[in-house]
Design an enzyme around this catalytic site. Structure first.
Site, PDB file in Angstrom:
ATOM      1  N   ARG A  65      50.981   3.742   0.889  1.00 43.32           N
ATOM      2  CA  ARG A  65      50.291   5.010   0.633  1.00 43.32           C
ATOM      3  C   ARG A  65      50.559   5.451  -0.804  1.00 43.32           C
ATOM      4  O   ARG A  65      49.680   5.942  -1.502  1.00 43.32           O
ATOM      5  CB  ARG A  65      50.726   6.100   1.629  1.00 43.32           C
ATOM      6  CG  ARG A  65      50.217   7.487   1.241  1.00 43.32           C
ATOM      7  CD  ARG A  65      50.260   8.519   2.363  1.00 43.32           C
ATOM      8  NE  ARG A  65      51.392   8.404   3.239  1.00 43.32           N
ATOM      9  CZ  ARG A  65      52.638   8.759   2.940  1.00 43.32           C
ATOM     10  NH1 ARG A  65      52.922   9.274   1.753  1.00 43.32           N
ATOM     11  NH2 ARG A  65      53.616   8.605   3.815  1.00 43.32           N
ATOM     12  N   TYR A 117      25.775  18.559  -4.620  1.00 40.55           N
ATOM     13  CA  TYR A 117      25.820  17.751  -3.403  1.00 40.55           C
ATOM     14  C   TYR A 117      26.207  18.658  -2.221  1.00 40.55           C
ATOM     15  O   TYR A 117      27.146  19.459  -2.331  1.00 40.55           O
ATOM     16  CB  TYR A 117      26.844  16.629  -3.600  1.00 40.55           C
ATOM     17  CG  TYR A 117      27.070  15.787  -2.383  1.00 40.55           C
ATOM     18  CD1 TYR A 117      26.094  14.900  -1.950  1.00 40.55           C
ATOM     19  CD2 TYR A 117      28.247  15.877  -1.652  1.00 40.55           C
ATOM     20  CE1 TYR A 117      26.295  14.124  -0.820  1.00 40.55           C
ATOM     21  CE2 TYR A 117      28.459  15.099  -0.527  1.00 40.55           C
ATOM     22  CZ  TYR A 117      27.469  14.229  -0.122  1.00 40.55           C
ATOM     23  OH  TYR A 117      27.664  13.458   1.000  1.00 40.55           O
ATOM     24  N   ASP A 181      31.072  15.853 -11.578  1.00 41.56           N
ATOM     25  CA  ASP A 181      30.770  14.807 -10.600  1.00 41.56           C
ATOM     26  C   ASP A 181      29.824  13.820 -11.295  1.00 41.56           C
ATOM     27  O   ASP A 181      28.662  14.133 -11.544  1.00 41.56           O
ATOM     28  CB  ASP A 181      30.123  15.441  -9.361  1.00 41.56           C
ATOM     29  CG  ASP A 181      29.853  14.428  -8.256  1.00 41.56           C
ATOM     30  OD1 ASP A 181      29.671  13.239  -8.558  1.00 41.56           O
ATOM     31  OD2 ASP A 181      29.799  14.847  -7.083  1.00 41.56           O
ATOM     32  N   LYS A 206      28.643   5.095  -3.901  1.00 44.27           N
ATOM     33  CA  LYS A 206      27.310   5.005  -4.488  1.00 44.27           C
ATOM     34  C   LYS A 206      27.279   3.898  -5.554  1.00 44.27           C
ATOM     35  O   LYS A 206      27.503   2.762  -5.227  1.00 44.27           O
ATOM     36  CB  LYS A 206      26.908   6.372  -5.037  1.00 44.27           C
ATOM     37  CG  LYS A 206      27.252   7.545  -4.088  1.00 44.27           C
ATOM     38  CD  LYS A 206      26.495   7.527  -2.784  1.00 44.27           C
ATOM     39  CE  LYS A 206      27.014   8.521  -1.741  1.00 44.27           C
ATOM     40  NZ  LYS A 206      27.208   9.890  -2.166  1.00 44.27           N
TER      41      LYS A 206
HETATM   42  C1  LIG Z   1      27.919  11.043  -1.774  1.00 42.70           C
HETATM   43  C2  LIG Z   1      28.306  12.030  -2.800  1.00 42.70           C
HETATM   44  C3  LIG Z   1      29.536  12.708  -2.729  1.00 42.70           C
HETATM   45  C4  LIG Z   1      30.479  12.543  -1.556  1.00 42.70           C
HETATM   46  O1  LIG Z   1      31.049  11.276  -1.526  1.00 42.70           O
HETATM   47  P1  LIG Z   1      31.502  10.531  -0.174  1.00 42.70           P
HETATM   48  O2  LIG Z   1      31.950   9.200  -0.677  1.00 42.70           O
HETATM   49  O3  LIG Z   1      30.328  10.468   0.736  1.00 42.70           O
HETATM   50  O4  LIG Z   1      32.610  11.336   0.399  1.00 42.70           O
HETATM   51  C5  LIG Z   1      29.839  13.579  -3.754  1.00 42.70           C
HETATM   52  N1  LIG Z   1      28.995  13.789  -4.785  1.00 42.70           N
HETATM   53  C6  LIG Z   1      27.809  13.164  -4.876  1.00 42.70           C
HETATM   54  C7  LIG Z   1      26.926  13.439  -6.043  1.00 42.70           C
HETATM   55  C8  LIG Z   1      27.427  12.268  -3.891  1.00 42.70           C
HETATM   56  O5  LIG Z   1      26.239  11.665  -3.986  1.00 42.70           O
END
Ligand SMILES: *Cc1c(COP(=O)(O)O)cnc(C)c1O
Length: 384
Positions: A65, A117, A181, A206
């Site tokens: 961890r 998001y 982000d 993504k």
């Molecule tokens: C999918 C997404 C998230 C969240 O990420 P997860 O891996 O699903 O927890 C945050 N910000 C954006 C822009 C996203 O597309």
């Protein structure tokens, strides 16, 4: 690409120096051949604990961890791509965001740029309930207790572009940090830390992973104090990714540059089709934004549009394609289509982040572009 690379600590490797180009770092940073075997790919180390030759004497790892060699390789690599001194991998994008929000104290105020998001909004609204927030453009939302500005750029799903350098200058003058982000742009197209942001977060699910086969998250910073606290939360709260998930993201990142080039080229062709189609009302893509031209090196693979026929037409188009798969998520090799108001952004219904039901969002993949165009054209022709 500018900024320091993470060359210290376990996992630092050849090709991680700042003199190397993006693709070289994507393939080599943190990934020197395994000293034990010469393996050119970092081993997936599954061990949950590591032998100590004497009490407290070990090779940098004690318990998985707290630290794992495969995770260290991923952290060094993505930190290098973001030009960050500190990189931390998490079990999901939201776990990374949760760790960043733990930097704040009860009563602190967060400015959440509109059009974020849906899961980020829910995390701030329903989980970090000890914080106060305003979902509005930065200049309007500012309060004396504002400690953090959360930006997404381009935004999801309307692809608005926010001037990172301008927001960072304003926030820093008033004693707040800026979190970006960077999931949509990726470090290939945009490096927020170089523009003045304090922390970058990713859903590695993504584009970083890029193949719709792993859920992961990432946070990166050049601020030593923030890096240390995020490292503490990563271990103390424990939302760490497994070694195989780290390997999958690391494997995906190696082709990030070539994938983003193709995503962008295919998206540009899709945008041209949409802008000329009679069923389409508005097209959302950052290619006409002056700020995007300044702070991005390309416009990416995400495209949204509204239908003249409103919600009915939007639902028919979203359900009417064959090559574009109707699914949530984005950023992988296959093209996806979705209806944000009823799918990804359903949790924002009734909030300031509510999305028009006439809007359809595309994640344009890297398939043969003519197949993508024919597929979309057929679905659009059916709703003229
Ligand atoms: C999918 C997404 C998230 C969240 O990420 P997860 O891996 O699903 O927890 C945050 N910000 C954006 C822009 C996203 O597309």
């Amino acid at each position: 690409m500018t900024g320091p690379d993470s060359e210290s600590g376990p996992g630092a490797g050849s090709g991680s120096g700042s003199g190397f180009g993006f693709e070289t770092r994507a393939i080599h940073a943190g990934q020197a051949p395994d000293p034990a075997t010469g393996a050119v790919v970092p081993p997936v180390v599954l061990a949950s604990t590591f032998a100590q030759s004497d009490i407290g004497v070990h090779q940098g790892y004690e318990y998985a961890r707290s630290g794992n060699p495969t995770r260290s390789a991923l952290e060094a690599c993505v930190a290098s791509l973001e030009g960050a001194a500190h990189g931390l991998a998490f079990s999901s994008g939201l776990a990374a965001e949760d760790a960043v929000l733990r930097l704040l104290a009860p009563g602190d105020h967060v400015v959440l740029s509109t059009d974020a998001y849906g899961g980020t909004f829910r995390l701030i609204d329903k989980v970090h309930t000890h914080l106060r927030y305003t979902a509005a453009p930065v200049a309007e939302a500012w309060q004396p207790e504002t400690r953090l500005v959360w930006l997404e750029t381009p935004t999801n799903p309307r692809l608005d572009v926010v001037d990172i350098a301008a927001v960072a200058a304003m926030a820093h003058e008033r004693g707040a940090i800026v979190v970006v982000d960077n999931t949509f742009a990726t470090p290939y197209l945009q490096t927020p830390l170089a523009l003045g942001a304090d922390v970058v977060v990713h859903s590695s699910t993504k584009y970083l992973g890029g193949h719709s086969d792993v859920v992961g998250g990432f946070a990166a910073t050049n601020d030593d104090a923030i890096g240390e606290r995020l490292r503490f939360f990563q271990n103390a709260a424990g939302a760490v990714p497994g070694p195989f998930d780290c390997y999958l993201v690391l494997r995906g990142v190696k082709t990030l540059g070539v994938r983003m080039d193709r995503h962008g080229r295919n998206a540009a062709a899709v945008v041209a089709l949409l802008r000329g189609h009679p069923a389409v009302e508005d097209v959302y893509y950052p290619d006409r934004s002056e700020v995007a031209a300044r702070q991005m090196r390309g416009f990416g693979g995400m495209v949204s549009f509204t239908l003249r026929g409103g919600e009915t037409a939007a639902r028919r188009v979203a359900a009417g394609t064959k090559v574009f798969t109707l699914a949530e998520s984005l950023g992988a090799v296959e093209s996806l289509i979705e209806h944000p108001a009823a799918m990804t952004h359903a949790s924002a219904a009734g909030s300031p982040l509510e999305i028009s039901p006439a809007l359809v969002r595309l994640s344009v993949g890297i398939e043969t572009v003519d197949d993508l165009l024919a597929d979309l054209a057929a679905a659009l022709d059916a709703v003229v």
